[in-house]
Design a protein around this motif. Structure first.
Motif, short mmCIF file in Angstrom:
data_model
loop_
_atom_site.label_atom_id
_atom_site.label_comp_id
_atom_site.label_asym_id
_atom_site.label_seq_id
_atom_site.Cartn_x
_atom_site.Cartn_y
_atom_site.Cartn_z
N THR A 4 0.83 -1.19 0.00
CA THR A 4 0.00 0.00 0.00
C THR A 4 0.87 1.25 0.00
OG1 THR A 4 -1.77 -1.11 1.24
CG2 THR A 4 -1.82 1.29 1.16
N ILE A 5 0.71 2.05 -1.04
CA ILE A 5 1.37 3.35 -1.11
C ILE A 5 0.40 4.39 -0.56
CG2 ILE A 5 2.37 5.10 -2.63
CD1 ILE A 5 3.01 2.81 -4.60
N LYS A 29 4.16 -5.24 -9.13
CA LYS A 29 2.83 -4.87 -9.63
C LYS A 29 1.68 -5.05 -8.64
CE LYS A 29 4.59 -3.84 -13.61
NZ LYS A 29 4.72 -2.41 -13.99
N ASN A 30 1.91 -5.73 -7.53
CA ASN A 30 0.81 -5.97 -6.58
C ASN A 30 0.74 -4.83 -5.56
OD1 ASN A 30 -1.25 -7.05 -5.10
ND2 ASN A 30 -0.06 -8.74 -4.24
N TRP A 31 0.10 -3.75 -5.96
CA TRP A 31 0.03 -2.58 -5.09
C TRP A 31 -1.34 -1.92 -5.14
CZ3 TRP A 31 -1.26 1.38 -8.25
CH2 TRP A 31 -0.75 1.39 -9.56
N GLU A 32 -1.59 -1.10 -4.15
CA GLU A 32 -2.74 -0.20 -4.11
C GLU A 32 -2.25 1.16 -3.65
OE1 GLU A 32 -5.62 -1.41 -1.18
OE2 GLU A 32 -4.25 -1.07 0.50
N VAL A 33 -3.03 2.19 -3.93
CA VAL A 33 -2.67 3.54 -3.52
C VAL A 33 -3.85 4.18 -2.78
CG1 VAL A 33 -1.88 5.81 -4.23
CG2 VAL A 33 -1.12 3.79 -5.51
N ILE A 34 -3.60 4.64 -1.57
CA ILE A 34 -4.60 5.38 -0.80
C ILE A 34 -4.16 6.84 -0.79
CG2 ILE A 34 -5.79 5.65 1.39
CD1 ILE A 34 -6.31 2.95 0.04
N ILE A 35 -4.97 7.71 -1.36
CA ILE A 35 -4.68 9.14 -1.41
C ILE A 35 -5.72 9.86 -0.55
CG2 ILE A 35 -4.35 11.16 -2.88
CD1 ILE A 35 -4.16 9.13 -5.26
N TYR A 84 2.40 -4.64 3.38
CA TYR A 84 3.46 -3.65 3.55
C TYR A 84 2.93 -2.27 3.15
CZ TYR A 84 5.98 -8.07 3.20
OH TYR A 84 6.39 -9.38 3.36
N CYS A 85 3.47 -1.24 3.77
CA CYS A 85 3.01 0.12 3.50
C CYS A 85 4.20 1.08 3.47
CB CYS A 85 2.06 0.61 4.61
SG CYS A 85 0.59 -0.40 4.87
N ALA A 86 4.00 2.21 2.81
CA ALA A 86 4.99 3.29 2.84
C ALA A 86 4.32 4.58 2.38
CB ALA A 86 6.19 2.97 1.96
N PHE A 87 4.79 5.69 2.92
CA PHE A 87 4.29 6.99 2.51
C PHE A 87 5.13 7.55 1.37
CE2 PHE A 87 2.24 6.79 6.64
CZ PHE A 87 1.01 7.38 6.36
N LEU A 88 4.45 8.13 0.41
CA LEU A 88 5.07 8.82 -0.71
C LEU A 88 4.46 10.21 -0.77
CD1 LEU A 88 6.63 9.12 -3.41
CD2 LEU A 88 4.74 7.88 -4.52
#
Length: 278
Positions: A4-5, A29-35, A84-88
């Motif tokens: 998760t981005i 490629k296995n990701w999601e984005v929470i904005i 897994y997560c990280a802030f961008l």
């Protein structure tokens, strides 16, 4: 494993296309984005919606009023579903290998987080040079990331975050420092000496010079709260104040950590540190 981005946006619409393109270009490629948009007054929401429309991997949340960085980043985490997560930051960007390398090291280690080289860039995202102070930390009860040694790209296990009290929603800055210190109370972090993160330097950035004094105050509060959370009553032979009053009271307690002898010791211990908790 899903990654998760997390993106907390406020008035960074003009930079978001670079951020978006760097996510789409990820080798993993296995990701999601929470904005989460913090009630931007520019055209951020319109730009973001135009870019992500029809892509179920993206989710855009909008605060009804401006709540600040801490509140907004905490809200991002509430909707994360990845292992897994990280802030961008929305004005920054990732190198294509960022998620792949982070996931590989998190899967093959008992560490609860990994972090990487950070590359300073100009306003057009042209590389200027790497932040030289990032290194493998020695994680222990008296580590407070002051002076800064740990920074982006900081990827962590979501189940470790859920063991903490979460990001402080009242913070306007030093939010990442709050996150790092809370997570490090539940496990260790590994430094991966490869480029993963492009840090854009521009006049409106929240961590630029005009905001440094406020950031210093927030960081002092984060460290003070860490003292209390970790039941530290003395540090470097000095007593911890009962209440937070000013930044100098806090940072003066950490003067010994800037000395060469202490930093050399921490460097050696960091190299040999095992995956133990404290």
């Amino acid at each position: 494993m899903k990654f998760t981005i997390l993106i907390a946006n406020y008035n960074n619409g003009r930079f978001f296309k670079n951020c978006y393109d760097s996510i789409i270009a990820q080798e993993y490629k296995n990701w999601e984005v929470i904005i989460t948009d913090d009630a931007s007054t520019d055209n951020s929401v319109e730009i973001i919606n135009d870019l992500i429309k029809g892509d179920p991997r993206f989710r855009l949340l909008i605060n009804p009023e401006n709540k600040g960085c801490g509140y907004t980043k905490r809200k991002c985490m509430e909707y994360a579903s990845g292992t897994y997560c990280a802030f961008l930051d929305p004005d920054d960007a990732l190198y294509p290998n960022a998620l792949k390398d982070s996931v590989e090291h998190l899967q093959n280690s008992r560490n609860i987080a990994v972090y990487s080289k950070l590359t300073f860039c100009d306003e057009d995202l042209n590389a200027i040079g790497d932040f030289k102070k990032i290194k493998q930390i020695y994680n222990e009860k008296y580590f407070f990331n002051s002076p800064i040694q740990l920074h982006h790209f900081f990827s962590f296990k979501r189940d470790a975050y859920l063991k903490t009290e979460g990001i402080d929603p009242t913070l306007a800055s030093a939010v990442d420092q709050d996150l790092y210190l809370k997570l490090l109370e539940h496990g260790n972090a590994k430094y991966i000496p490869v480029r993963m993160y492009k840090y854009r330097q521009h006049a409106q950035g929240i961590s630029q010079s005009s905001s440094k004094e406020k950031a210093k105050m927030s960081f002092a509060k984060v460290i003070f709260n860490s003292f209390k959370r970790r039941n530290i009553s003395k540090i470097g032979g000095k007593s911890i104040p009962k209440d937070y009053k000013n930044t100098e009271d806090i940072f003066s307690l950490l003067d010994y950590q800037t000395k060469i002898g202490y930093r050399l010791k921490a460097k050696i211990l960091g190299f040999f540190q095992k995956d133990s908790l404290f």
